[in-house]
Write a protein that holds these residues in place. Sequence first.
Motif, PDB file in Angstrom:
ATOM      1  N   ASN A  86       0.936  -0.965  -0.105  1.00 26.03           N
ATOM      2  CA  ASN A  86       0.160  -0.108  -0.031  1.00 26.03           C
ATOM      3  C   ASN A  86       0.718   1.172  -0.043  1.00 26.03           C
ATOM      4  O   ASN A  86       1.472   1.803   0.954  1.00 26.03           O
ATOM      5  CB  ASN A  86      -0.880  -0.047   1.350  1.00 26.03           C
ATOM      6  N   VAL A  87       1.027   1.980  -1.167  1.00 22.38           N
ATOM      7  CA  VAL A  87       1.716   3.162  -1.226  1.00 22.38           C
ATOM      8  C   VAL A  87       1.151   4.541  -0.691  1.00 22.38           C
ATOM      9  O   VAL A  87       1.844   5.470  -0.889  1.00 22.38           O
ATOM     10  CB  VAL A  87       2.308   3.274  -2.558  1.00 22.38           C
ATOM     11  N   GLY A  88      -0.125   4.248  -0.559  1.00 25.37           N
ATOM     12  CA  GLY A  88      -1.016   5.504   0.220  1.00 25.37           C
ATOM     13  C   GLY A  88      -2.101   5.488  -0.786  1.00 25.37           C
ATOM     14  O   GLY A  88      -2.412   5.200  -1.810  1.00 25.37           O
ATOM     15  N   LEU A  89      -3.247   6.219   0.078  1.00 22.13           N
ATOM     16  CA  LEU A  89      -4.779   6.393  -0.301  1.00 22.13           C
ATOM     17  C   LEU A  89      -5.093   5.058  -0.741  1.00 22.13           C
ATOM     18  O   LEU A  89      -5.926   4.934  -1.954  1.00 22.13           O
ATOM     19  CB  LEU A  89      -4.479   7.176  -1.621  1.00 22.13           C
ATOM     20  N   ASP A  90      -4.856   3.744  -0.274  1.00 18.44           N
ATOM     21  CA  ASP A  90      -5.316   2.622  -0.812  1.00 18.44           C
ATOM     22  C   ASP A  90      -4.892   1.929  -2.050  1.00 18.44           C
ATOM     23  O   ASP A  90      -5.839   1.253  -2.781  1.00 18.44           O
ATOM     24  CB  ASP A  90      -6.886   2.376  -0.357  1.00 18.44           C
ATOM     25  N   CYS A  91      -3.827   2.579  -2.525  1.00 19.18           N
ATOM     26  CA  CYS A  91      -3.323   2.216  -3.808  1.00 19.18           C
ATOM     27  C   CYS A  91      -2.327   1.244  -3.483  1.00 19.18           C
ATOM     28  O   CYS A  91      -1.344   1.593  -2.953  1.00 19.18           O
ATOM     29  CB  CYS A  91      -2.656   3.451  -4.730  1.00 19.18           C
ATOM     30  N   HIS A  92      -2.332   0.071  -4.125  1.00 15.30           N
ATOM     31  CA  HIS A  92      -1.303  -1.250  -3.858  1.00 15.30           C
ATOM     32  C   HIS A  92      -0.533  -1.426  -5.245  1.00 15.30           C
ATOM     33  O   HIS A  92      -0.993  -1.371  -6.358  1.00 15.30           O
ATOM     34  CB  HIS A  92      -1.908  -2.325  -3.742  1.00 15.30           C
ATOM     35  N   GLU A  99      12.755  -4.247  -4.213  1.00 13.54           N
ATOM     36  CA  GLU A  99      12.061  -2.873  -4.758  1.00 13.54           C
ATOM     37  C   GLU A  99      11.247  -2.474  -3.165  1.00 13.54           C
ATOM     38  O   GLU A  99      11.239  -1.192  -3.001  1.00 13.54           O
ATOM     39  CB  GLU A  99      11.132  -3.116  -5.855  1.00 13.54           C
ATOM     40  N   ALA A 100      10.602  -3.367  -2.716  1.00 10.35           N
ATOM     41  CA  ALA A 100       9.573  -3.010  -1.606  1.00 10.35           C
ATOM     42  C   ALA A 100      10.675  -2.577  -0.653  1.00 10.35           C
ATOM     43  O   ALA A 100      10.392  -1.410   0.192  1.00 10.35           O
ATOM     44  CB  ALA A 100       9.130  -4.343  -1.145  1.00 10.35           C
ATOM     45  N   LEU A 101      11.666  -2.988  -0.404  1.00 14.98           N
ATOM     46  CA  LEU A 101      12.956  -2.585   0.793  1.00 14.98           C
ATOM     47  C   LEU A 101      13.276  -1.220   0.311  1.00 14.98           C
ATOM     48  O   LEU A 101      13.524  -0.166   1.066  1.00 14.98           O
ATOM     49  CB  LEU A 101      13.850  -3.541   0.936  1.00 14.98           C
ATOM     50  N   GLY A 102      13.675  -0.956  -0.967  1.00 17.44           N
ATOM     51  CA  GLY A 102      13.818   0.351  -1.530  1.00 17.44           C
ATOM     52  C   GLY A 102      12.739   1.338  -1.269  1.00 17.44           C
ATOM     53  O   GLY A 102      13.071   2.711  -0.759  1.00 17.44           O
ATOM     54  N   PHE A 103      11.629   1.096  -1.435  1.00 12.25           N
ATOM     55  CA  PHE A 103      10.388   1.724  -1.133  1.00 12.25           C
ATOM     56  C   PHE A 103      10.129   2.200   0.050  1.00 12.25           C
ATOM     57  O   PHE A 103      10.132   3.260   0.614  1.00 12.25           O
ATOM     58  CB  PHE A 103       9.172   1.248  -1.694  1.00 12.25           C
ATOM     59  N   ILE A 104      10.463   1.115   0.983  1.00 12.87           N
ATOM     60  CA  ILE A 104      10.205   1.332   2.448  1.00 12.87           C
ATOM     61  C   ILE A 104      11.397   2.414   2.980  1.00 12.87           C
ATOM     62  O   ILE A 104      11.079   3.143   3.838  1.00 12.87           O
ATOM     63  CB  ILE A 104      10.578  -0.063   3.192  1.00 12.87           C
ATOM     64  N   ASP A 105      12.635   2.238   2.447  1.00 13.26           N
ATOM     65  CA  ASP A 105      13.692   3.353   2.994  1.00 13.26           C
ATOM     66  C   ASP A 105      13.166   4.725   2.487  1.00 13.26           C
ATOM     67  O   ASP A 105      13.282   5.571   3.484  1.00 13.26           O
ATOM     68  CB  ASP A 105      14.991   2.864   2.151  1.00 13.26           C
ATOM     69  N   ARG A 106      12.660   5.056   1.365  1.00 10.99           N
ATOM     70  CA  ARG A 106      12.295   6.140   1.085  1.00 10.99           C
ATOM     71  C   ARG A 106      10.811   6.593   1.916  1.00 10.99           C
ATOM     72  O   ARG A 106      10.799   7.662   2.409  1.00 10.99           O
ATOM     73  CB  ARG A 106      11.734   6.363  -0.512  1.00 10.99           C
ATOM     74  N   LYS A 107      10.062   5.576   2.188  1.00 12.04           N
ATOM     75  CA  LYS A 107       8.821   5.606   2.901  1.00 12.04           C
ATOM     76  C   LYS A 107       9.156   6.068   4.465  1.00 12.04           C
ATOM     77  O   LYS A 107       8.707   7.037   5.012  1.00 12.04           O
ATOM     78  CB  LYS A 107       8.066   4.707   2.793  1.00 12.04           C
ATOM     79  N   GLU A 108      10.220   5.317   4.826  1.00 14.82           N
ATOM     80  CA  GLU A 108      10.587   5.483   6.171  1.00 14.82           C
ATOM     81  C   GLU A 108      10.878   6.933   6.328  1.00 14.82           C
ATOM     82  O   GLU A 108      10.721   7.458   7.639  1.00 14.82           O
ATOM     83  CB  GLU A 108      11.619   4.404   6.549  1.00 14.82           C
ATOM     84  N   LYS A 109      11.911   7.400   5.592  1.00 15.72           N
ATOM     85  CA  LYS A 109      12.422   9.003   5.717  1.00 15.72           C
ATOM     86  C   LYS A 109      11.239   9.907   5.840  1.00 15.72           C
ATOM     87  O   LYS A 109      11.287  10.808   6.548  1.00 15.72           O
ATOM     88  CB  LYS A 109      13.425   9.108   4.419  1.00 15.72           C
TER      89      LYS A 109
END
Length: 142
Positions: A86-92, A99-109
């Motif tokens: 879920n990248v936001g606004l219930d959009c998956h 890739e998910a770990l990379g996304f998490i790094d950016r999201k974590e910031k």
Amino acid sequence: MNHSSPTKQEKVAKYESFLSERLQPDLIKVLTKRDQVYEETLKLTAHIELIQTQNKEDAPMRAMVNVGCDFFMQAEVEDTDNIFVNVGLDCHVRFTLEEALGFIDRKEKQLTKRAEVLTEEALKIKSHIKLVLAAIQEVLET
């Protein structure tokens, strides 16, 4: 018209009411939101680490899956190379684990910044609480 000034007890009651009905609930809401922000990141990272561990065992992964309205059922996942996040606004979005770990790094910031804002807001509320407590103390001393 006779306008009498409020008594000490009335002033103290007014301050205590503001403290208990407004400031303390606001503080609880802000701290709860901040905790949810931290929890969101930790959950996703933990899930990916679990999937990576399961992948090493070379067997289908078993999991409890929320099928809606907090109803869960056991599922067997044969292909764990990709996950939906879920990248936001219930959009998956479908990601590989890397890739998910990379996304998490950016999201974590982003979430860390949000948590910092909430922490600042909590500190402001705490300072207001201290001011109200000081005002109560001042009223009681006069």
